[in-house]
Scaffold this motif. Structure first.
Motif, PDB file in Angstrom:
ATOM      1  N   GLN A 186      -9.674   6.684  -2.250  1.00 19.29           N
ATOM      2  CA  GLN A 186      -9.293   7.394  -1.023  1.00 19.29           C
ATOM      3  C   GLN A 186      -8.605   8.719  -1.335  1.00 19.29           C
ATOM      4  N   GLN A 190       0.845  -1.192   0.000  1.00 17.14           N
ATOM      5  CA  GLN A 190       0.000   0.000   0.000  1.00 17.14           C
ATOM      6  C   GLN A 190       0.880   1.241   0.000  1.00 17.14           C
ATOM      7  N   SER A 246       5.466   9.188  -1.528  1.00 17.70           N
ATOM      8  CA  SER A 246       5.496   8.183  -2.585  1.00 17.70           C
ATOM      9  C   SER A 246       6.451   8.592  -3.704  1.00 17.70           C
ATOM     10  N   THR A 295      -9.050   1.569  -8.155  1.00 15.42           N
ATOM     11  CA  THR A 295      -8.767   0.848  -6.919  1.00 15.42           C
ATOM     12  C   THR A 295      -9.251   1.649  -5.714  1.00 15.42           C
ATOM     13  N   ASP A 296      -9.252   0.999  -4.558  1.00  9.97           N
ATOM     14  CA  ASP A 296      -9.631   1.690  -3.319  1.00  9.97           C
ATOM     15  C   ASP A 296      -8.669   2.837  -3.024  1.00  9.97           C
ATOM     16  N   ARG A 297      -7.402   2.658  -3.365  1.00  7.07           N
ATOM     17  CA  ARG A 297      -6.398   3.701  -3.123  1.00  7.07           C
ATOM     18  C   ARG A 297      -6.742   4.982  -3.878  1.00  7.07           C
TER      19      ARG A 297
END
Length: 261
Positions: A196, A93, A156, A191-193
């Motif tokens: 969010q 993640q 990141s 995606t969930d990322r």
């Protein structure tokens, strides 16, 4: 072109959802036996139960917390005492969002442990048998932000860039053992990322999250967000003998989002 991974064993990080799950599914569909890694025990059990076994595959999972480096390292050491793998997908993640002014030195250390140290220790443990077998595939899930940094993903941007340059160095060192190392620069995927990040951005701008997604889609030349299945197709190809002469690369999968070469 048929991609066969029959007889190969794969270890896939962050595979209880999103890109990692899509990669695990595609590797299994191509015949590989897959070990998944994630925190969510129930999700891991469900995914393992759903993976195909028609080609003799035997699947499993490791419940790990990528944020707990010491605990993660212990679990991986124990796993590799009795197991070996042919294909490693380094994926975790992402660290928390935020710009460079918001993040402190401790945040960078946490992100380093999460993204870089877990990648290096897992690869180190996997390489012993890859070298012995004179065959291996290492795929690092990175981001387009290593080429064109995103202001709201300072952690990141920084640490994934380190992973990519490390991967390039490693590819040079292990090529003689027929081991390839490639990094995939990830664009926008459903995606969930992404959900969010879009929610946080919408809150900061005071707009509806649907407008954030629409803006994101408009910046992609193909005018859509990627399907994680499409990521799995690329990973399966890179994991196969069809990609034996591809190593040390940084391959964008972004619908044309990157403007730089």
């Amino acid at each position: 072109m048929e991609i066969s991974l029959v007889g190969k064993k794969a270890l896939v990080g962050g595979s209880s959802g999103g890109i990692g799950k899509a990669i695990a599914i595609q590797l299994a569909e191509c015949g590989a036996s897959v070990t998944l890694m994630s925190r969510s025990l129930e999700k891991l059990k469900a995914i393992v139960a759903s993976l195909p076994t028609n080609l003799g595959q035997q699947h499993g999972f490791l419940q790990v917390d990528f944020n707990d480096f010491r605990g993660y390292q212990e679990i991986l050491h124990n796993f590799f005492k009795d197991n070996q793998i042919d294909i490693l997908v380094n994926n975790t993640q992402g660290p928390s969002a935020g710009n460079a002014l918001e993040k402190k030195v401790g945040d960078y250390q946490e992100a380093f442990d999460l993204l870089f140290k877990t990648t290096v220790i897992t690869t180190e443990l996997a390489l012993k048998n890859m070298i012995s077998n004179n065959w291996g595939r290492i795929i690092n899930v990175a981001s387009v932000s290593v080429k064109e940094p995103l202001s709201y993903l300072a952690l990141s941007n920084s640490i994934r860039a380190a992973v990519v340059t490390w991967g390039k160095s490693l590819a040079t060192d292990v090529g003689k053992h027929k081991i390839t190392v490639n990094s995939v620069l990830t664009g926008y995927f459903d995606t969930d990322r992404i959900a969010q990040l879009n929610t946080k951005k919408a809150e900061q701008l005071g707009i509806d999250v649907s407008k954030v997604r629409a803006d994101m889609e408009s910046r992609v030349p193909l005018k859509r967000i990627g399907n994680p299945k499409e990521y799995g197709y690329l990973a399966a190809f890179l994991a196969s003998d069809k990609a034996a002469y591809i190593t040390g690369t940084q391959i964008p999968i972004d619908g044309g989002l990157l403007k730089s070469l």
